[in-house]
Structures are given as C-alpha cells and as structure tokens.
Design an enzyme around this catalytic site. Structure first.
Site, PDB file in Angstrom:
ATOM      1  N   ASN A 162       0.697  -1.047   0.098  1.00 16.59           N
ATOM      2  CA  ASN A 162       0.016   0.167  -0.585  1.00 16.59           C
ATOM      3  C   ASN A 162       1.054   1.539   0.135  1.00 16.59           C
ATOM      4  O   ASN A 162       1.282   1.780   1.119  1.00 16.59           O
ATOM      5  CB  ASN A 162      -0.750  -0.149   1.285  1.00 16.59           C
ATOM      6  N   ARG A 190      -2.706  -1.886  -3.973  1.00 19.84           N
ATOM      7  CA  ARG A 190      -3.642  -1.190  -3.349  1.00 19.84           C
ATOM      8  C   ARG A 190      -4.073  -0.575  -4.311  1.00 19.84           C
ATOM      9  O   ARG A 190      -1.851   0.725  -3.642  1.00 19.84           O
ATOM     10  CB  ARG A 190      -4.119  -1.078  -2.162  1.00 19.84           C
ATOM     11  N   HIS A 208     -13.156   3.025  -0.497  1.00 19.14           N
ATOM     12  CA  HIS A 208     -13.068   1.564   0.920  1.00 19.14           C
ATOM     13  C   HIS A 208     -13.933   0.318   0.522  1.00 19.14           C
ATOM     14  O   HIS A 208     -14.317  -0.463   0.839  1.00 19.14           O
ATOM     15  CB  HIS A 208     -13.794   1.761   1.655  1.00 19.14           C
ATOM     16  N   ARG A 232     -12.246  15.276   7.791  1.00 19.08           N
ATOM     17  CA  ARG A 232     -13.028  15.528   6.938  1.00 19.08           C
ATOM     18  C   ARG A 232     -14.372  15.515   6.417  1.00 19.08           C
ATOM     19  O   ARG A 232     -14.948  15.074   7.742  1.00 19.08           O
ATOM     20  CB  ARG A 232     -13.609  14.149   5.570  1.00 19.08           C
ATOM     21  N   GLU A 282      -8.179  -5.481   4.279  1.00 20.08           N
ATOM     22  CA  GLU A 282      -8.276  -5.351   2.839  1.00 20.08           C
ATOM     23  C   GLU A 282      -7.233  -5.883   2.471  1.00 20.08           C
ATOM     24  O   GLU A 282      -6.900  -6.396   1.263  1.00 20.08           O
ATOM     25  CB  GLU A 282      -7.891  -3.662   3.029  1.00 20.08           C
TER      26      GLU A 282
END
Ligand code: ADP
Length: 402
Positions: A7, A91, A181, A242, A386
């Site tokens: 990642n 990823r 996601h 956010r 993940e």
C-alpha cells in the site's frame, strides 16, 4: 505461496507478507518518509519482534531494496531468497471507470492508472512509482496485481453515481461518484454471507466502514448500488478531519469571505474539518468521546453529527434497496466502539433493527452478531482485512496465468 501486499503513498510504503497456505501474516511494516530526510523502516515479525532502522530513501526503489534486505537477510529473515515471493499485490485508490475488478499490472494498466492521476493526485502517482520501482527491484518475472478501492462500486447505476451538474462535466472530466474503501466493503460483505451461511446474492446489506476515513455502502444481491463517498473520499458522513457532505454553495461562500484558493479550501475540507474542525480539539474518536464525557459541548456535537449522518445513510440505503437484511460495522471505530453502534442502532426498531446492547458491549473487535435473535435485521461486527483480500485477488489472478 507467499504474497507481498503493498500500500504505497507518495512518501510511504506499507507492506504485509502473507503466507497463502493458511493466510497468516509473516511480517509487516512501513517505510516512511520516502524522498524526504529522516526516513525510517518499521518491520514487525509474526513473533511480535519489531525492528526499526533509520534509512535514507531517495525514491520508492530504495524503500523496496531495504524491504528486500529485511525480508531476506540476517537472523530475522523470513524468506531465504526472493524467489519465495510468488507475486505482489498493490492497493490502488482510484481506478475510475477503467477497472471494475483486480487485474495484472501490465504496462498498459500502469499507464492507465497514471493517466487518471488527476482524479486522485495524492494517491495514484505514488502507486505508479511503487509499481515501477517494484518491477526494478523484484524483476519482471514476479507478477504484480492491482486491486482498486473504487472497483467494487463500479456496479452502481448512473442514477446513484451521477451528479446534478451539466452532463458535459461527466463527459469532459469524468466527474461522478466513484466511492472508496471498496476492498473493505467487499471483504466484510462476503464474510457476513459466510457467517450467516447465506449467499450474498440473496441479501440486502449495509456495510459501515468507520475509521479516520469512513464510508457506507448499500450492497443489494452482492452488488454495490450506492456508497457515501463520492468523486473523492471527502463526501458522505462526518469523518476524523473530513467534512463529509456539504452544500457546495457553503464552500463557495466560505472561499469568498476568507479569500481562499481552491487548494486552500480543499485542504480545509480534507484536513481541518470533521471531528477536528467541529470540536476544535481532536480527530480521534476515543479522544472525542472522552472530551464529550468531560463536558466539551463541541466534542459532543461532533459525535452526534456523525452518528446522525450514519443513521440517515442507513435509512436512505434501506429505502434504496427496498429492504434490509443486515448491517455490518467495521473499521477502527465500527469494530471497537460499542457506544457508536448503540447510538446508531438506537430508535431503529421501526426498520427491524434490534441491537442486543449487552452483547454489543461484550463483543468488541471480533466477528460476531450483536443483534437480538428476533431482530429482523442482523447486526454484525466484522473486522476488515483489506490486505488479505488484495492477497487473495493476487493469488487468484496469478494462478490463472501460470
Ligand atoms: P484509518 O481510516 O486511518 O484506517 P482506523 O480504521 O484505524 O482508521 O480507525 C481509527 C479510528 O478508530 C480512530 O478514531 C480511533 O479513535 C478509533 N478507534 C481505534 N481503536 C478504538 C477503540 N478501542 N475504541 C474506540 N475507538 C477506537
């Protein structure tokens, strides 16, 4: 078969080496501050040993060279030589409309990921650098696979992903909802079906991935039909830093009054909003709850806003799917915060959601049902993974080409 999962960001490279025999993590870690002074590798072994070392990483290739060294050299080596690593899975944040599933990272694919960099300027360029550096260090014979955060959401119908702006902006600039996601939503929804002993194709599910970044997905008969994040991972529910959903004219009004440029406003919406912006003290859910319990009104408000947003999405997605069989909570907050799950499920009996409040408190961070036996809608905690899904996709694709 051993698979290395990567990642990569523009200045960091997180990795996990997974043994696919029993899907256990052999080693994992992070190369930090690539291209910046003060680089460092943190390498964790399955036995709990942690190795940290200061390093100068001029580029991603340097980071991969260091990674190869820690994996193969010295008394803590976990592989004798690089040939033991069958494949590498990356990823990738943004695959846009080009990718609706994981694929082999051919030159053409890597070029496409680079071409859509302006849709994910903070992520895709780093991914591309990492893939190319990886090819240099591991050689062209080690297959690389790319797994996209957006791919799972490509099944959304146009009525869910289009914005109400002039159609030409979609045609000219690919402006639409992509959702993120996706790997997590796919992992936990599949796991849920296994846990229930049902086929995902027979279920209507809402998956809530709640961490620093959070998103919710509506999965109808195994296909994502809507999700809360949008063109970028900014949209949807209130997050750590956010804003989540906001009337675009409020953004323009703030910019005008504060004389902000687009990139300054972008930074405020992504890094200074959410829990942090509303509370003024923290982006972390645990700290926020502590402050709220100590009487901080803005911390309490930020928490209430997020829970309210989640409730609204659950209601909206149950309506969008015309029913609901199960809700999954995952991510750092979803898996660990019993209070969040209780607050979200409170007063949702009208939808058939009946949380077992005792079980909910007892059962943190493990795969478990936390609804009452008679609850029409099943509520589950399912820890996401993940990296494992990236490794599984990589294995599947590699086995096809062998
Ligand atoms: P990211 O989006 O960065 O992957 P995570 O999924 O790790 O984020 O989630 C981070 C959030 O999870 C933080 O707000 C943190 O407070 C929360 N969290 C982590 N552990 C716990 C816990 N034991 N109890 C409550 N909240 C937790």
């Amino acid at each position: 078969m051993k698979i290395l999962v990567i990642n990569a960001g523009s200045s960091s490279l997180k990795y996990q080496l997974i043994d696919m025999e029993d899907e256990h993590v052999i080693a994992k870690g992070n190369c930090d501050r690539i291209g910046i002074d003060g680089g460092c590798i943190t390498h964790k072994l399955a036995n709990g040993k942690v190795i940290t070392e200061d390093c100068q990483f001029n580029d991603h290739a340097d980071a991969f060279k260091k990674l190869v060294e820690v994996l193969t050299k010295g008394c803590d080596a976990v592989v004798k030589n690089l040939n033991e690593i069958t494949a590498i899975g990356h990823r990738i944040v943004q695959g846009a409309e080009h990718f609706s599933e994981s694929v082999l990272a051919t030159d053409e694919v890597v070029q496409k990921i680079e071409d859509i960099s302006d849709l994910a300027p903070l992520h895709n360029p780093g991914h591309v650098q990492a893939i190319r550096a990886c090819k240099k260090v591991f050689g062209p014979d080690v297959p690389e696979v790319v797994v996209f955060d957006t791919a799972f959401h490509q099944t959304m119908p146009p009525k869910a992903y289009m914005f109400g702006t002039p159609y030409e902006y979609y045609e000219k600039y690919n402006v639409r909802k992509y959702g993120f996601h996706g790997t997590s939503h796919r992992f936990v929804s599949n796991k849920l079906a296994k846990c229930l002993g049902r086929d995902l194709k027979d279920l209507k599910v809402i998956t809530c991935h709640l961490g620093n970044g959070s998103s919710i997905a509506a999965i109808d008969h195994g296909k994502c039909v809507d999700t809360s994040m949008g063109f970028t991972p900014l949209d949807g529910i209130l997050m750590g830093t956010r804003s989540g959903c906001i009337d675009a004219s409020a953004v323009l009004y703030i910019m005008e009054n504060e004389k902000l440029t687009a990139s300054e406003m972008n930074m405020i919406l992504n890094k200074q909003s959410g829990y942090l912006g509303v509370s003024g003290i923290t982006s972390d859910d645990r700290d926020l709850r502590k402050a709220a319990a100590e009487g901080n009104k803005r911390a309490k408000l930020a928490g209430e806003m997020q829970r309210y947003h989640i409730k609204k999405y659950i209601g909206a997605y149950a309506a969008a799917m015309g029913g609901l069989d199960a809700i999954v909570f995952t991510g750092g907050i979803g898996e660990n915060s019993a209070s969040l799950r209780e607050e979200v499920c409170d007063h949702m009996q009208f939808l058939g959601i009946e949380l077992d409040t005792d079980k909910n408190i007892m059962c943190n961070a493990q795969e478990v049902e936390v609804s009452m036996p008679y609850s029409k809608v099943k509520v589950w905690i399912i820890p996401t993974n993940e990296e494992l899904l990236i490794a599984r996709d990589t294995k599947e694709i590699v086995e096809k080409i062998r």
